[in-house]
Design an enzyme around this catalytic site. Structure first.
Site, PDB file in Angstrom:
ATOM      1  N   HIS A 121      -0.965  -1.329 -10.362  1.00 21.41           N
ATOM      2  CA  HIS A 121      -1.379  -2.196  -8.939  1.00 21.41           C
ATOM      3  C   HIS A 121      -2.242  -3.776  -9.664  1.00 21.41           C
ATOM      4  CE1 HIS A 121      -3.831  -1.836  -5.265  1.00 21.41           C
ATOM      5  NE2 HIS A 121      -3.483  -2.344  -5.444  1.00 21.41           N
ATOM      6  N   GLU A 139      -4.878   6.195  -8.142  1.00 19.53           N
ATOM      7  CA  GLU A 139      -4.299   5.252  -9.160  1.00 19.53           C
ATOM      8  C   GLU A 139      -6.145   5.166 -10.018  1.00 19.53           C
ATOM      9  OE1 GLU A 139      -4.297   1.505  -7.407  1.00 19.53           O
ATOM     10  OE2 GLU A 139      -2.668   1.636  -6.502  1.00 19.53           O
ATOM     11  N   ARG A 159       0.986  -1.221   0.290  1.00 16.97           N
ATOM     12  CA  ARG A 159       0.203  -0.032   0.271  1.00 16.97           C
ATOM     13  C   ARG A 159       0.831   0.869  -0.241  1.00 16.97           C
ATOM     14  NH1 ARG A 159      -3.467  -2.728  -1.886  1.00 16.97           N
ATOM     15  NH2 ARG A 159      -5.240  -3.601  -1.229  1.00 16.97           N
TER      16      ARG A 159
END
Length: 301
Positions: free
Chosen positions: A275, A256, A227
């Protein structure tokens, strides 16, 4: 019981379809990334919601009077669902851990090797007409600080040990692992590479602050597939510019998709992936199977 999978990605849909995985009749799959308007339309009569990557606003939950549970298809549910608000609603939130441990660990190593050997920079240079061979860091014998010894971190620690690296692995609670060290500062001290595998909560938010980012060796490689908020971003950007951090290889970001004006986009010593660490066919299949098992337990309760 009626369930809606609100945000099935194309990749997961392809795995479900190509591998002939079961989709219960009571589960509706919505493909893509829904807007809030879409969520209001598709969730209003659901009893269970499956969420893979979409933030669930309170306004949507307000409009779902029959909702009993949310299954977050991962471990960082708090990033996408207000857990305190869910508790006040008596809304159960389930997570699906462990499905992608090996996938994320392998992606971590891919980022580590790419940063160590400047793979992404040479690729960009060659595509722009520049032929400039670059040297790099040989991994064997380097100290790596593995922060977090859950399923992913343990896998990373074991793989790095097999590569001949000096592994110092820290976890908030004691672990029966040969690389475990009880002090975070000791794990970081003099490390050539630091990789993050912690869950995000109030105790871990910003755990790599400016002081701790100065503990590894000058020019160290930072890898983050966990994270973004585990690291103080201002310090990270400043130290990338100043040289304390030689390279950052990142799969997670505070916002994001990554905004066009984010400084990482123009930094030559940053490698970026979208991601995607968990995205393999094997991991997607396991994710779906574990999600359905959780759903079956809810339905049987």
């Amino acid at each position: 019981m009626r369930a809606i999978f609100v945000d099935c990605t194309e990749e997961l849909a392809e795995v479900i379809e190509s591998r002939g995985l079961v989709v219960p009749n009571s589960v509706t799959i919505n493909k893509g990334s829904p807007t809030e308007h879409d969520l209001l339309r598709i969730c209003s009569d659901a009893e269970v919601i499956f969420v893979e990557h979409t933030v669930m606003p309170k306004r949507v939950l307000d409009a779902c009077p029959t909702l009993r549970a949310i299954i977050f298809m991962g471990t960082g549910a708090g990033t996408y669902i207000d857990l305190e608000d869910a508790a006040r609603r008596d809304l159960a939130v389930y997570t699906v851990p462990g499905y992608g441990d090996r996938a994320v660990a392998e992606h971590t190593l891919a980022l580590m090797f790419s940063a160590a050997r400047q793979v992404a920079k040479m690729d960009r240079d060659i595509r722009s007409g520049i032929w400039s061979p670059l040297g790099g860091l040989q991994i064997e014998g380097q100290k790596i600080a593995v922060l977090g010894l859950g399923g992913i971190g343990t896998c990373v620690a074991d793989l790095c040990t097999a590569l001949g690296m000096k592994v110092s692995a820290w976890n908030r609670s004691s672990r029966d692992h040969p690389a475990f060290v009880s002090s975070l500062d000791d794990a970081l001290a003099g490390a050539n590479i630091v990789t993050l595998h912690l869950s995000l909560n109030e105790e871990t938010r910003g755990i790599l602050d400016e002081r701790r980012l100065r503990l590894p060796a000058t020019g160290f490689i930072l890898v983050n597939t966990a994270r973004a908020s585990l690291v103080d971003e201002r310090s990270l950007v400043r130290m990338l510019t100043g040289g304390q951090i030689g390279h950052a290889a990142l799969d997670v970001f505070p916002e994001e998709p990554l905004p066009k004006d984010n400084p990482y986009a123009v930094m030559p010593n940053v490698t970026l992936t979208a991601h995607a660490a968990y995205m393999t066919g094997a991991a997607y299949e396991e994710l779906w199977l574990r999600t359905l098992k959780t759903y079956e337990r809810i339905a049987a309760a």
